[in-house]
Design a protein around this motif. Structure first.
Motif, PDB file in Angstrom:
ATOM      1  N   PHE A 119       5.784 -21.667 -33.447  1.00 60.76           N
ATOM      2  CA  PHE A 119       5.672 -20.240 -33.694  1.00 60.76           C
ATOM      3  C   PHE A 119       5.328 -19.491 -32.423  1.00 60.76           C
ATOM      4  CE2 PHE A 119       5.299 -16.721 -36.487  1.00 60.76           C
ATOM      5  CZ  PHE A 119       4.221 -15.957 -36.064  1.00 60.76           C
ATOM      6  N   ASN A 120       4.318 -20.008 -31.722  1.00 63.03           N
ATOM      7  CA  ASN A 120       3.898 -19.300 -30.523  1.00 63.03           C
ATOM      8  C   ASN A 120       4.909 -19.423 -29.399  1.00 63.03           C
ATOM      9  OD1 ASN A 120       1.174 -18.180 -31.145  1.00 63.03           O
ATOM     10  ND2 ASN A 120       0.878 -20.298 -31.759  1.00 63.03           N
ATOM     11  N   GLY A 121       5.624 -20.546 -29.356  1.00 61.28           N
ATOM     12  CA  GLY A 121       6.693 -20.667 -28.378  1.00 61.28           C
ATOM     13  C   GLY A 121       7.736 -19.585 -28.608  1.00 61.28           C
ATOM     14  N   ALA A 122       8.067 -19.383 -29.898  1.00 61.02           N
ATOM     15  CA  ALA A 122       9.033 -18.344 -30.227  1.00 61.02           C
ATOM     16  C   ALA A 122       8.517 -16.974 -29.807  1.00 61.02           C
ATOM     17  CB  ALA A 122       9.323 -18.362 -31.725  1.00 61.02           C
ATOM     18  N   LEU A 123       7.212 -16.732 -30.067  1.00 64.66           N
ATOM     19  CA  LEU A 123       6.630 -15.443 -29.684  1.00 64.66           C
ATOM     20  C   LEU A 123       6.734 -15.228 -28.180  1.00 64.66           C
ATOM     21  CD1 LEU A 123       3.362 -15.004 -31.777  1.00 64.66           C
ATOM     22  CD2 LEU A 123       5.535 -13.858 -32.071  1.00 64.66           C
ATOM     23  N   ILE A 124       6.481 -16.286 -27.431  1.00 65.67           N
ATOM     24  CA  ILE A 124       6.556 -16.179 -25.968  1.00 65.67           C
ATOM     25  C   ILE A 124       7.962 -15.793 -25.534  1.00 65.67           C
ATOM     26  CG2 ILE A 124       6.527 -17.498 -23.837  1.00 65.67           C
ATOM     27  CD1 ILE A 124       4.104 -18.872 -24.722  1.00 65.67           C
ATOM     28  N   LEU A 125       8.958 -16.480 -26.125  1.00 67.59           N
ATOM     29  CA  LEU A 125      10.340 -16.170 -25.744  1.00 67.59           C
ATOM     30  C   LEU A 125      10.685 -14.728 -26.081  1.00 67.59           C
ATOM     31  CD1 LEU A 125      12.224 -19.404 -26.757  1.00 67.59           C
ATOM     32  CD2 LEU A 125      11.870 -18.496 -24.463  1.00 67.59           C
ATOM     33  N   LEU A 126      10.285 -14.320 -27.324  1.00 64.67           N
ATOM     34  CA  LEU A 126      10.586 -12.953 -27.720  1.00 64.67           C
ATOM     35  C   LEU A 126       9.920 -11.954 -26.798  1.00 64.67           C
ATOM     36  CD1 LEU A 126      10.309 -13.218 -31.605  1.00 64.67           C
ATOM     37  CD2 LEU A 126      12.373 -12.975 -30.237  1.00 64.67           C
ATOM     38  N   GLY A 127       8.686 -12.284 -26.377  1.00 65.57           N
ATOM     39  CA  GLY A 127       7.985 -11.393 -25.460  1.00 65.57           C
ATOM     40  C   GLY A 127       8.660 -11.340 -24.098  1.00 65.57           C
ATOM     41  N   ALA A 128       9.069 -12.526 -23.644  1.00 69.16           N
ATOM     42  CA  ALA A 128       9.690 -12.592 -22.320  1.00 69.16           C
ATOM     43  C   ALA A 128      10.990 -11.805 -22.278  1.00 69.16           C
ATOM     44  CB  ALA A 128       9.939 -14.043 -21.939  1.00 69.16           C
ATOM     45  N   PHE A 129      11.707 -11.810 -23.395  1.00 70.38           N
ATOM     46  CA  PHE A 129      12.961 -11.069 -23.410  1.00 70.38           C
ATOM     47  C   PHE A 129      12.776  -9.627 -23.792  1.00 70.38           C
ATOM     48  CE2 PHE A 129      15.696 -14.145 -21.984  1.00 70.38           C
ATOM     49  CZ  PHE A 129      15.471 -15.356 -22.598  1.00 70.38           C
ATOM     50  N   GLY A 130      11.521  -9.215 -23.896  1.00 69.05           N
ATOM     51  CA  GLY A 130      11.279  -7.801 -24.113  1.00 69.05           C
ATOM     52  C   GLY A 130      11.517  -7.334 -25.533  1.00 69.05           C
ATOM     53  N   ILE A 131      11.737  -8.267 -26.446  1.00 66.18           N
ATOM     54  CA  ILE A 131      12.008  -7.854 -27.816  1.00 66.18           C
ATOM     55  C   ILE A 131      10.710  -7.421 -28.503  1.00 66.18           C
ATOM     56  CG2 ILE A 131      13.006  -8.555 -30.025  1.00 66.18           C
ATOM     57  CD1 ILE A 131      14.613 -10.608 -28.505  1.00 66.18           C
ATOM     58  N   LEU A 132       9.600  -8.059 -28.108  1.00 62.44           N
ATOM     59  CA  LEU A 132       8.318  -7.719 -28.723  1.00 62.44           C
ATOM     60  C   LEU A 132       7.406  -7.080 -27.692  1.00 62.44           C
ATOM     61  CD1 LEU A 132       7.259 -10.817 -30.853  1.00 62.44           C
ATOM     62  CD2 LEU A 132       8.172  -8.654 -31.661  1.00 62.44           C
ATOM     63  N   PRO A 133       6.906  -5.871 -27.980  1.00 61.06           N
ATOM     64  CA  PRO A 133       5.920  -5.285 -27.069  1.00 61.06           C
ATOM     65  C   PRO A 133       4.604  -6.047 -27.160  1.00 61.06           C
ATOM     66  CG  PRO A 133       6.221  -3.909 -29.001  1.00 61.06           C
ATOM     67  CD  PRO A 133       7.225  -5.002 -29.110  1.00 61.06           C
ATOM     68  N   PRO A 134       3.746  -5.887 -26.148  1.00 58.50           N
ATOM     69  CA  PRO A 134       2.508  -6.668 -26.094  1.00 58.50           C
ATOM     70  C   PRO A 134       1.655  -6.540 -27.361  1.00 58.50           C
ATOM     71  CG  PRO A 134       2.780  -5.446 -24.076  1.00 58.50           C
ATOM     72  CD  PRO A 134       3.895  -5.041 -24.949  1.00 58.50           C
ATOM     73  N   ALA A 135       1.539  -5.317 -27.864  1.00 62.43           N
ATOM     74  CA  ALA A 135       0.684  -5.118 -29.032  1.00 62.43           C
ATOM     75  C   ALA A 135       1.160  -5.973 -30.203  1.00 62.43           C
ATOM     76  CB  ALA A 135       0.669  -3.653 -29.419  1.00 62.43           C
TER      77      ALA A 135
END
Lengths: 695, 91
Positions: free
Chosen positions: A653-669
Motif C-alpha cells: 500500500f505504501n509503495g503504491a502511495l510513494i509512486l503516486l506521490g512521485a508522479f504527482g498524482i497525490l498532493p502531500p496532504a
C-alpha cells in the motif's frame, strides 16, 4: 442493591445499578463477585455509567436472584481483593484517547486560524526536537523520518497536514502504550501468586496450616521442596536451591544459606527451609513481576525486533527516495508527498500490537503466554513432548488397591502413606491423600524430617524407624527395602495394569498401593489434531514402567515413547532433538519436568500441576483439556499469518502511495492522510481477535 | 501606526503590568478560575459518560444483530430440513 434492566437478549443482559455513583473499588468488587457467579461467561462493569453487561449461559432466574441479593459489604468478604485491578489505568487511557481525538476535531472546527497554527507548532516542536536529537547521535530512526516529514509540512506552511500527521502519530503511540500496559498487567496478574495456605511454625516448632492472610512479619513458615515461597523473608534454617525464574527470568537455581534474604515467588527446588517472614501479603510480588516483565523485554518477539530493525534500516531509503524525486522532478510538492509516506512507522506500530493482542487473546482463554516470542516458537514447532502423569492422564489418579505386607493392617498403611504424601506436590500423592480422606483416616503429623528425593519418593522417620514411600526403583534399589519371604508370592502377583507405590518401614516392605491413572479421554484426539496442525513428531516421556507406558502410548497414538525415564533423561532427549535442528515444545506438570521445561524451546505447564512447573514454564494452560494446546497452536499460526499479511500490506500500500506521490498524482496532504489513516486502521485491526469464537 | 496609538499601547501595557496582574491573581479571580475549572472537569466527566453510554448502546445493537442473524440461520435451516425427502444417511 437495586438494578434496572436496560436491555436483554438471550444470554446477554445489560443492567444499570440504581446508585448515585460507583467508585473504582466498588466496580472491582462487583465485577469480581459477578465473575464468580455460576454460569457467567463475561462481565463488564462501567463505573461511570453504573452500567453492567453480563454474558451468561445459565438460568436467567438464578442470576436475577443472585443479583437482587447483592451487597458490597458481603461481596467484599467473598471476593479475592489482593489481585491488582487495571480499572484505573484503563480509565486514564480511555480518557486520553477520547480527548485526544476530540481536541483535534474541535480545534479544526472552532479555533481561529492563528491560534490553531500556534498550537500545531507548539505540539509538533517536541517531536521535531526529538528527531533532531536522535539524528545528532547518527542513528537515522523512524522518529527522525517523522520529524523531517512534519518539518517539511510546517516549512511549506501546510499546517493542517502537519497537524493531522502529528495527531495520527500520537494516536498510534497512545494505542500502543495502552495495549502494552494492558498486556503487562494481564501477564503480571496471571503470574501472581495464588497461594492459600502456608505451614506456619508455632512456638514449639510444629507446623500448622494457616491461611496466607493470617501470616504477619516475624512469623516463621516452613516451605518444602517443590513449593513456592509465598512471602518475602529471611532464610532461617536449611540450605536450599531456589529457582527465581519468575523474579529474575533466569531458570538456573541459586543456592541460599541461612541468613540470606529470599523473595516471594521463588520456588524451592531442593531442600526444605524455614523462613522468617519480613513482609505480609500484598502487592509486593505483583509490582516485582511488572518490573521484571518490563526489564526483561520478554514481551518482545523475534519478529517484532526484526520489524523494528527493518523499519530503521528503511529510513535512509525513504529519505533518499524523496531526495531523488526532488532531483528528478524539481517539484518540492512531489518530494514531500513521497516523504509523507514513512511506512517504517507503520511496521513499527503494527507488529507489537499484533503480538500483544494475541497474547491477551490467549489470556482470555486462560492460557498465560509469558512472552511474544513463545507464540512465534509454537507456530514454528516440529516436535511436541508430553509428560505422562498429569498431562496425558487425568490429573486425578485414584487409589484402587492397598495391599499390606509384613502383617500390617490396610488402613494403618493408608494412613501412614497419606501422612507422608501430604508434603509431596504431585498428583499421585493427592490420590493417596484423597483415598485416606475418603476412608475417614485422619492423622497427626507423626513423622519428622521429611526428605524428598526428586522424582523418586519420600524418606522420613516415624518414631525410630525410617519410612520410605515411592517407586519400585527408589524403594527397592536405592533404599534397599526387603520383602519378607511370606509376602513374596503376593508381591509377585500384583496386577500389572496399575502403577504401584511401595511403602517400606524400617527396611521392610509394609504396603503396596495401587494407583490407576486413566488416560484423558481427549488425549488421542488432541494428539491427532496437533498432527493435523503441522506438528511432525509427538513423543511421550514417562517415569512409569515399560508395560504401562506401552499401553498408554498405543492408546494415545504418539509417534514415540520412552519409559522409566529420569528427569535428566528428559533433558537429554530434548538436547538430541535440538541437535537434529528441531524446535521442541515440552508439556509437563510435575516437579521432575522442570529441567526439561527450561531446556525446551517452549515449556508448557498444565495448570493443575506443581507450582514450580508453572513458574518455570513459558506458557501455562489453566484448563484441564488437551485441546487447549491445539487451540494455542492455531492461534500462533494465525498470528504469524497476520504478521506476514501486515508486512505485505504495509509494503504494498505504501509503495503504491510513494509512486503516486512521485508522479504527482497525490498532493502531500492526501498522501500523508492516506498513509497515516491506513496505519491507524491497520493498528486497530491488529487489536481484533485472531480466532473466531467457537461455542 | 500613528504615534498616538503607539503611546496608547505603551500606557496600556504599563497599566496592565501594574494593576492588571493584581486583578488577575486576586482572590475573586481565583474563585472564578476554580469554578471554571470545576465546570470543565464536570464537562469532561460528562463527555466520558456519554462515550460509555454510546459504547453500551452499540454493544446492544451488536448483540441484537447477532441474535437476528442466528434466528434467520435457524429458520433457513428449518426450511431446508422441511424440504428434504428421506433420511439423511451418508452414502
Amino acid at each position: 442493591m437495586r438494578f434496572r434492566i436496560m436491555h436483554e437478549t438471550p444470554g446477554r443482559i445489560r443492567l444499570r445499578a440504581e446508585v448515585p455513583s460507583m467508585s473504582i473499588r466498588e466496580a472491582d468488587i462487583l465485577e469480581a463477585w459477578l465473575k464468580n457467579c455460576e454460569g457467567v461467561d463475561q462481565v463488564t462493569v462501567h463505573e461511570r455509567t453504573c452500567g453492567i453487561i453480563i454474558l451468561y449461559h445459565t438460568e436467567r432466574a438464578g442470576l436475577v436472584k443472585a443479583l437482587s441479593g447483592f451487597s458490597y459489604a458481603q461481596a467484599a468478604k467473598e471476593v479475592d481483593l489482593t489481585v491488582h485491578s487495571s480499572r484505573l489505568m484503563n480509565r486514564q487511557y480511555k480518557e486520553k484517547l477520547v480527548f485526544h481525538v476530540m481536541r483535534h476535531f474541535l480545534r479544526r472546527l472552532f479555533l481561529p486560524a492563528p491560534l490553531r497554527i500556534a498550537l500545531t507548532v507548539g505540539e509538533t516542536l517536541p517531536r521535531i526536537f526529538r528527531a533532531v536529537k536522535t539524528a545528532a547521535t547518527g542513528h537515522l530512526t523512524v522518529d527522525v523520518l517523522d520529524g523531517i516529514a512534519i518539518t517539511a509540512a510546517l516549512v511549506t506552511r501546510d499546517f493542517s497536514t502537519a497537524g493531522s500527521v502529528n495527531f495520527l502519530l500520537k494516536l498510534g503511540e497512545l494505542l500502543e502504550e495502552w495495549t502494552h500496559k494492558k498486556s503487562v498487567e494481564d501477564l503480571a496478574r496471571s503470574m501472581s501468586l495464588q497461594v492459600d495456605k502456608v505451614w506456619r511454625l508455632d512456638e514449639e516448632g510444629t507446623p500448622c496450616a494457616v491461611p496466607l492472610s493470617g501470616v504477619v512479619p516475624g512469623d516463621r513458615i516452613l516451605v518444602h521442596t517443590g513449593h513456592v515461597l509465598p512471602l518475602d523473608g529471611i532464610l532461617e534454617q536449611g540450605d536450599v536451591m531456589l529457582n527465581q525464574a519468575s523474579l529474575t527470568g533466569e531458570s538456573v537455581p541459586v543456592a541460599k544459606r541461612p541468613g540470606a534474604a529470599v523473595y516471594a515467588g521463588s520456588v524451592v527446588e531442593e531442600g526444605n527451609c524455614v523462613i522468617r517472614v519480613t513482609r505480609a501479603a500484598g502487592e509486593n510480588r505483583y509490582d516485582r513481576i511488572v518490573r521484571m516483565i518490563e526489564d526483561s523485554e520478554r514481551l518482545k518477539s523475534g519478529v517484532e525486533s526484526k520489524a523494528g530493525r527493518l523499519a530503521d534500516r528503511l529510513v535512509p531509503w525513504c529519505l533518499g527516495g524523496s531526495l531523488l524525486t526532488w532531483l528528478l522532478t524539481r517539484n518540492v510538492a512531489r518530494a514531500i508527498s513521497v516523504l509523507m509516506v514513512d511506512f517504517s512507522c507503520a511496521l513499527k506500530l503494527s507488529m507489537p500490537l499484533s503480538v500483544l493482542s494475541a497474547m491477551r487473546e490467549a489470556g482470555r482463554h486462560n492460557i498465560t503466554v509469558k512472552g511474544g516470542r513463545y507464540m512465534e516458537l509454537v507456530s514454528g514447532a516440529d516436535t511436541v513432548i508430553f509428560d505422562k502423569t498429569g498431562t496425558l492422564t487425568k490429573a486425578c489418579p485414584t487409589v484402587t488397591e492397598v495391599v499390606p505386607f509384613n502383617g500390617e493392617k490396610e488402613e494403618e498403611m493408608l494412613r501412614t502413606a497419606a501422612c507422608l504424601e501430604e508434603h509431596f506436590p504431585h498428583s499421585v500423592a493427592n490420590a493417596v491423600i484423597q483415598a485416606a480422606k475418603a476412608k475417614g483416616l485422619a492423622h497427626q503429623e507423626m513423622h519428622s524430617e521429611v526428605e524428598y528425593v526428586v522424582a523418586h519418593g519420600i524418606a522420613t522417620k516415624i518414631g525410630e524407624k525410617r519410612a520410605v514411600i515411592g517407586s519400585a526403583h527408589f524403594v527397592f534399589e536405592d533404599e534397599k527395602v526387603e520383602i519378607l519371604p511370606g509376602d513374596r508370592e503376593r508381591f509377585e502377583t500384583l496386577s500389572q495394569s496399575l502403577s504401584w507405590l511401595y511403602l517400606g518401614i524400617g527396611g521392610v516392605l509394609s504396603a503396596a498401593i495401587g494407583i490407576s491413572d486413566p488416560v484423558r479421554p481427549e488425549a488421542a484426539g488432541a494428539v491427532e489434531a496437533l498432527r493435523r496442525e503441522g506438528i511432525g513428531k509427538t513423543v511421550m516421556l514417562t517415569g512409569d514402567s515399560r508395560k504401562i507406558a506401552e499401553r498408554t502410548a498405543s492408546e494415545i497414538g504418539v509417534d514415540e515413547y520412552r519409559a522409566e525415564i529420569l528427569p535428566e533423561d528428559k533433558a537429554a532427549y530434548i538436547r538430541s532433538e535440538h541437535e537434529a535442528g528441531r524446535t521442541v515444545i515440552m508439556i509437563g506438570d510435575g516437579i521432575n519436568d522442570t529441567p526439561a521445561l527450561s531446556l525446551a524451546d517452549v515449556g508448557v505447564a498444565v495448570g493443575t500441576g506443581a507450582v514450580i512447573a508453572r513458574e518455570v514454564a513459558d506458557i501455562t494452560i489453566a484448563a484441564e483439556n488437551l485441546y487447549e494446546l491445539v487451540w494455542l497452536k492455531r492461534l500462533s499460526d494465525a498470528l504469524m499469518k497476520r504478521i506476514n499479511r501486515n508486512y505485505r500490506f504495509v509494503m504494498g500500500f505504501n509503495g503504491a502511495l510513494i509512486l503516486l506521490g512521485a508522479f504527482g498524482i497525490l498532493p502531500p496532504a492526501v498522501s500523508a492522510l492516506l498513509h497515516n489513516t491506513s496505519t491507524i486502521l491497520l493498528s486497530m485491526d491488529c487489536l481484533t481477535g485472531l480466532l473466531k469464537e467457537e461455542k | 501606526m500613528t504615534i498616538g496609538s503607539k503611546l496608547a499601547l505603551f500606557v496600556g501595557g504599563v497599566l496592565f503590568g501594574s494593576a492588571g496582574f493584581k486583578i488577575l491573581s486576586s482572590k475573586d479571580a481565583k474563585k472564578a478560575y476554580v469554578h471554571v475549572t470545576a465546570a470543565a472537569l464536570r464537562c469532561q466527566d460528562e463527555v466520558m459518560k456519554q462515550v460509555e453510554l454510546f459504547q453500551e448502546s452499540c454493544s446492544d445493537i451488536l448483540a441484537e444483530a447477532k441474535k437476528l442473524n442466528e434466528e434467520r440461520a435457524k429458520a433457513e435451516a428449518a426450511e431446508a430440513e422441511a424440504a428434504v425427502i428421506g433420511e439423511g444417511e451418508p452414502a
